[in-house]
Design a protein around this motif. Structure first.
Motif, PDB file in Angstrom:
ATOM      1  N   MET A 105      32.748  -1.303  89.543  1.00 26.21           N
ATOM      2  CA  MET A 105      33.429  -0.935  88.321  1.00 26.21           C
ATOM      3  C   MET A 105      32.848  -0.291  87.262  1.00 26.21           C
ATOM      4  SD  MET A 105      36.489  -2.763  88.245  1.00 26.21           S
ATOM      5  CE  MET A 105      36.718  -3.001  86.458  1.00 26.21           C
ATOM      6  N   ILE A 106      31.466  -0.072  87.143  1.00 24.96           N
ATOM      7  CA  ILE A 106      30.817   0.869  86.193  1.00 24.96           C
ATOM      8  C   ILE A 106      30.207   2.007  86.859  1.00 24.96           C
ATOM      9  CG2 ILE A 106      30.581  -1.099  84.485  1.00 24.96           C
ATOM     10  CD1 ILE A 106      27.668  -1.151  85.302  1.00 24.96           C
ATOM     11  N   VAL A 107      30.296   2.230  88.265  1.00 21.73           N
ATOM     12  CA  VAL A 107      29.935   3.522  89.023  1.00 21.73           C
ATOM     13  C   VAL A 107      28.175   3.525  88.721  1.00 21.73           C
ATOM     14  CG1 VAL A 107      30.060   5.993  89.321  1.00 21.73           C
ATOM     15  CG2 VAL A 107      31.861   4.725  88.396  1.00 21.73           C
ATOM     16  N   LEU A 108      27.822   2.265  88.964  1.00 21.38           N
ATOM     17  CA  LEU A 108      26.254   2.158  89.131  1.00 21.38           C
ATOM     18  C   LEU A 108      25.792   1.562  90.229  1.00 21.38           C
ATOM     19  CD1 LEU A 108      23.528   2.404  87.460  1.00 21.38           C
ATOM     20  CD2 LEU A 108      24.177   0.439  86.225  1.00 21.38           C
ATOM     21  N   PRO A 109      25.308   1.988  91.367  1.00 18.29           N
ATOM     22  CA  PRO A 109      25.235   1.173  92.497  1.00 18.29           C
ATOM     23  C   PRO A 109      23.945   0.162  92.291  1.00 18.29           C
ATOM     24  CG  PRO A 109      25.468   3.688  92.989  1.00 18.29           C
ATOM     25  CD  PRO A 109      25.420   3.357  91.530  1.00 18.29           C
ATOM     26  N   TYR A 110      24.299  -1.113  92.922  1.00 17.88           N
ATOM     27  CA  TYR A 110      23.655  -2.357  92.512  1.00 17.88           C
ATOM     28  C   TYR A 110      22.162  -2.063  92.993  1.00 17.88           C
ATOM     29  CZ  TYR A 110      22.485  -7.465  92.952  1.00 17.88           C
ATOM     30  OH  TYR A 110      21.718  -8.240  93.143  1.00 17.88           O
ATOM     31  N   GLU A 111      22.245  -1.921  94.191  1.00 13.10           N
ATOM     32  CA  GLU A 111      20.651  -1.956  94.822  1.00 13.10           C
ATOM     33  C   GLU A 111      19.811  -0.965  94.182  1.00 13.10           C
ATOM     34  OE1 GLU A 111      19.828  -4.304  96.605  1.00 13.10           O
ATOM     35  OE2 GLU A 111      21.399  -5.207  97.541  1.00 13.10           O
ATOM     36  N   HIS A 112      20.246   0.316  93.978  1.00 18.31           N
ATOM     37  CA  HIS A 112      19.452   1.249  93.410  1.00 18.31           C
ATOM     38  C   HIS A 112      19.253   0.901  91.922  1.00 18.31           C
ATOM     39  CE1 HIS A 112      19.691   4.651  90.208  1.00 18.31           C
ATOM     40  NE2 HIS A 112      18.596   4.843  91.206  1.00 18.31           N
ATOM     41  N   LEU A 167      26.468  13.004  99.448  1.00 19.73           N
ATOM     42  CA  LEU A 167      26.275  14.199 100.263  1.00 19.73           C
ATOM     43  C   LEU A 167      25.097  14.541 100.909  1.00 19.73           C
ATOM     44  CD1 LEU A 167      28.985  16.207  97.868  1.00 19.73           C
ATOM     45  CD2 LEU A 167      29.397  14.977 100.069  1.00 19.73           C
ATOM     46  N   THR A 168      24.034  14.492 100.278  1.00 21.23           N
ATOM     47  CA  THR A 168      22.869  15.016 100.722  1.00 21.23           C
ATOM     48  C   THR A 168      22.090  14.018 101.950  1.00 21.23           C
ATOM     49  OG1 THR A 168      21.515  14.365  98.865  1.00 21.23           O
ATOM     50  CG2 THR A 168      22.616  16.591  98.751  1.00 21.23           C
ATOM     51  N   GLY A 169      22.211  12.910 101.601  1.00 19.72           N
ATOM     52  CA  GLY A 169      21.540  11.937 102.067  1.00 19.72           C
ATOM     53  C   GLY A 169      20.274  11.603 101.735  1.00 19.72           C
ATOM     54  N   GLN A 170      19.856  12.148 100.540  1.00 18.28           N
ATOM     55  CA  GLN A 170      18.671  11.867  99.993  1.00 18.28           C
ATOM     56  C   GLN A 170      18.657  11.034  98.600  1.00 18.28           C
ATOM     57  OE1 GLN A 170      17.148  15.780  99.171  1.00 18.28           O
ATOM     58  NE2 GLN A 170      16.852  16.449 101.071  1.00 18.28           N
ATOM     59  N   ALA A 171      17.449  10.083  98.389  1.00 19.85           N
ATOM     60  CA  ALA A 171      17.428   9.405  97.309  1.00 19.85           C
ATOM     61  C   ALA A 171      15.832   9.084  97.260  1.00 19.85           C
ATOM     62  CB  ALA A 171      17.984   8.048  97.746  1.00 19.85           C
ATOM     63  N   GLN A 181      14.868   4.059 100.759  1.00 22.89           N
ATOM     64  CA  GLN A 181      15.859   5.073 100.630  1.00 22.89           C
ATOM     65  C   GLN A 181      16.906   5.235 101.633  1.00 22.89           C
ATOM     66  OE1 GLN A 181      12.880   8.665 101.017  1.00 22.89           O
ATOM     67  NE2 GLN A 181      11.889   8.116  99.017  1.00 22.89           N
ATOM     68  N   GLY A 182      16.854   4.905 102.725  1.00 24.79           N
ATOM     69  CA  GLY A 182      17.960   5.063 103.600  1.00 24.79           C
ATOM     70  C   GLY A 182      19.230   3.831 103.052  1.00 24.79           C
ATOM     71  N   MET A 183      18.666   2.668 102.519  1.00 24.84           N
ATOM     72  CA  MET A 183      19.474   1.722 101.897  1.00 24.84           C
ATOM     73  C   MET A 183      20.485   2.536 100.833  1.00 24.84           C
ATOM     74  SD  MET A 183      19.656  -0.539  99.366  1.00 24.84           S
ATOM     75  CE  MET A 183      18.041  -0.855  98.596  1.00 24.84           C
ATOM     76  N   VAL A 184      19.559   2.894  99.911  1.00 27.85           N
ATOM     77  CA  VAL A 184      20.131   3.627  98.773  1.00 27.85           C
ATOM     78  C   VAL A 184      21.127   4.658  98.861  1.00 27.85           C
ATOM     79  CG1 VAL A 184      19.598   4.907  96.455  1.00 27.85           C
ATOM     80  CG2 VAL A 184      18.291   2.869  97.120  1.00 27.85           C
ATOM     81  N   VAL A 185      20.949   5.490 100.066  1.00 29.76           N
ATOM     82  CA  VAL A 185      21.697   6.594 100.501  1.00 29.76           C
ATOM     83  C   VAL A 185      23.215   5.770 100.853  1.00 29.76           C
ATOM     84  CG1 VAL A 185      22.229   8.218 101.935  1.00 29.76           C
ATOM     85  CG2 VAL A 185      20.093   8.318 100.730  1.00 29.76           C
ATOM     86  N   ARG A 186      22.948   4.815 101.959  1.00 29.43           N
ATOM     87  CA  ARG A 186      23.970   4.004 102.564  1.00 29.43           C
ATOM     88  C   ARG A 186      24.964   3.409 101.515  1.00 29.43           C
ATOM     89  NH1 ARG A 186      20.316   2.432 106.207  1.00 29.43           N
ATOM     90  NH2 ARG A 186      19.754   0.479 105.091  1.00 29.43           N
ATOM     91  N   GLU A 187      24.394   2.738 100.305  1.00 32.14           N
ATOM     92  CA  GLU A 187      25.022   2.277  99.523  1.00 32.14           C
ATOM     93  C   GLU A 187      25.900   3.414  98.671  1.00 32.14           C
ATOM     94  OE1 GLU A 187      24.014  -0.946  95.937  1.00 32.14           O
ATOM     95  OE2 GLU A 187      22.551   1.072  95.704  1.00 32.14           O
ATOM     96  N   ALA A 188      25.090   4.472  98.430  1.00 33.27           N
ATOM     97  CA  ALA A 188      25.943   5.450  97.694  1.00 33.27           C
ATOM     98  C   ALA A 188      27.305   5.976  98.651  1.00 33.27           C
ATOM     99  CB  ALA A 188      25.156   6.685  97.190  1.00 33.27           C
ATOM    100  N   ARG A 189      27.015   6.058  99.828  1.00 34.87           N
ATOM    101  CA  ARG A 189      28.009   6.509 100.500  1.00 34.87           C
ATOM    102  C   ARG A 189      29.290   5.512 100.562  1.00 34.87           C
ATOM    103  NH1 ARG A 189      24.303   9.373 105.390  1.00 34.87           N
ATOM    104  NH2 ARG A 189      24.388  11.393 104.210  1.00 34.87           N
ATOM    105  N   ILE A 190      28.932   4.198 100.792  1.00 33.49           N
ATOM    106  CA  ILE A 190      29.757   3.126 100.580  1.00 33.49           C
ATOM    107  C   ILE A 190      30.706   3.193  99.335  1.00 33.49           C
ATOM    108  CG2 ILE A 190      30.436   0.795 100.712  1.00 33.49           C
ATOM    109  CD1 ILE A 190      27.932   0.672 102.712  1.00 33.49           C
ATOM    110  N   TYR A 191      30.063   3.205  98.380  1.00 33.95           N
ATOM    111  CA  TYR A 191      30.658   3.597  97.096  1.00 33.95           C
ATOM    112  C   TYR A 191      31.669   4.615  96.959  1.00 33.95           C
ATOM    113  CZ  TYR A 191      27.982  -0.417  94.763  1.00 33.95           C
ATOM    114  OH  TYR A 191      27.573  -1.556  94.327  1.00 33.95           O
ATOM    115  N   ALA A 192      31.121   5.580  97.503  1.00 35.42           N
ATOM    116  CA  ALA A 192      31.927   6.918  97.245  1.00 35.42           C
ATOM    117  C   ALA A 192      33.053   6.760  98.164  1.00 35.42           C
ATOM    118  CB  ALA A 192      30.886   7.914  97.814  1.00 35.42           C
ATOM    119  N   LEU A 193      32.950   6.113  99.399  1.00 37.25           N
ATOM    120  CA  LEU A 193      34.348   5.853 100.060  1.00 37.25           C
ATOM    121  C   LEU A 193      35.073   5.121  99.462  1.00 37.25           C
ATOM    122  CD1 LEU A 193      32.694   5.545 103.738  1.00 37.25           C
ATOM    123  CD2 LEU A 193      33.883   7.538 102.873  1.00 37.25           C
TER     124      LEU A 193
END
Length: 316
Positions: A105-112, A167-171, A181-193
């Motif tokens: 809701m607030i565009v702030l990925p939880y795990e990150h 987009l970059t797969g970097q965190a 880092q991989g988890m943070v990237v996956r989370e960002a991609r799920i949120y973006a989707l």
């Protein structure tokens, strides 16, 4: 947000006995359930009213409701924060569900955020290691300071960071272990989707409902959230003592409800295992030890504004 210029290394002695801390740290489902349901129920109600008024009378007439909705949505940050501490519910899974839903809701990925916030607690007011200080700068003019208090820049940067990671797969950040880092990237991609799916659905149904009931209020709400966040640490000492590096702000019951009792912020930093619903009781025990005691958010905002101006002039 944490900022200050004074530094010394006094560490407080415990104000609570182990028995008191154990009692206050007991987690319970009911308070979190009541707080979560009431917060989301109001968001749903106000969002419904916004849409009804917008479709019948035009969006101009929704302005008061958009302001209210903005406040409610922005302060879902507090649900994310409490869920990151795993203290809303007794179940870890329920905490994570609330955390992710509120984070979306607030565009702030939880795990990150949980990683970021963990280091904030470990290194509060340490200019080299506290993420809130590492990622912050002193505004270089009153105009930039005023913009900072709107919170618009901070929210926009959050969105840009999420998109960049997706987009970059970097965190890469000091507070993100390489193993996460991989988890943070996956989370960002799920949120973006999820956001992409909502955009596609809105276009498919030719609907602006999400724009007026969620996105615009989210930006409006930063006008309330950012001054609140500045009040937590700005102008407090750079010391390891939570009683000195954090501010408790005494405010009205309604504000404490929608901020999940986090105005009791010294209490939270001194004893982060204590759930939000027990912070008022904790305050009655340690109140006299608190160095920075704000008397309402208007007064504290004036105080933090003055601190930023002094910091700029002193080159902090």
């Amino acid at each position: 947000m944490t900022m200050d210029a004074v530094g010394h290394g006094k560490i407080e002695t415990r104000a609570l006995t182990p028995a008191q801390l154990k009692d206050l740290s007991v987690r319970a489902n009911l308070p979190g359930l009541i707080r979560s349901i009431s917060h989301y129920a109001l968001i749903t109600l106000v969002g419904t009213l916004i849409w009804q008024v917008a479709t019948r009378y035009g969006v101009v007439w929704t302005t008061p409701l958009v302001i209210i909705q903005g406040y409610l949505i922005a302060f879902l940050f507090m649900a994310v924060h409490e869920a990151a501490h795993k203290t809303v519910f007794t179940s870890r899974r329920l905490n994570e569900i609330l955390g992710h839903v509120s984070s979306l809701m607030i565009v702030l990925p939880y795990e990150h955020y949980a990683l970021f916030h963990w280091d904030h607690h470990r290194f509060t007011q340490d200019p080299d290691r506290d993420p809130e200080l590492v990622t912050a700068t002193i505004p270089s003019s009153d105009t930039r300071l005023a913009i900072a208090y709107t919170g618009i820049v901070q929210l926009t940067n959050r969105i840009r960071l999420l998109v960049r990671r997706a987009l970059t797969g970097q965190a890469v950040a000091p507070w993100i272990p390489e193993s996460r880092q991989g988890m943070v990237v996956r989370e960002a991609r799920i949120y973006a989707l999820v956001y992409l799916a909502l955009l596609i659905a809105s276009i498919a149904f030719s609907s602006t409902m999400l724009l007026w009931c969620w996105l615009i209020p989210l930006y409006v709400g930063q006008l309330f959230l950012r001054p609140y966040l500045y009040a937590e640490h700005t102008g407090c000492e750079r010391t390891r003592s939570a009683y000195e590096n954090t501010r408790t702000t005494y405010t009205d019951r309604l504000t404490k409800w929608f901020t999940w009792n986090m105005p009791f912020h010294v209490e939270h930093h001194a004893y982060p295992s204590v759930p939000f619903h027990a912070l008022p009781k904790l305050n009655t025990i340690i109140d006299e030890r608190i160095a920075h005691r704000g008397q309402g958010y208007r007064a504290v905002t004036r105080e933090t504004w003055r601190w930023f101006r002094r910091a700029r002039q002193d080159g902090i």
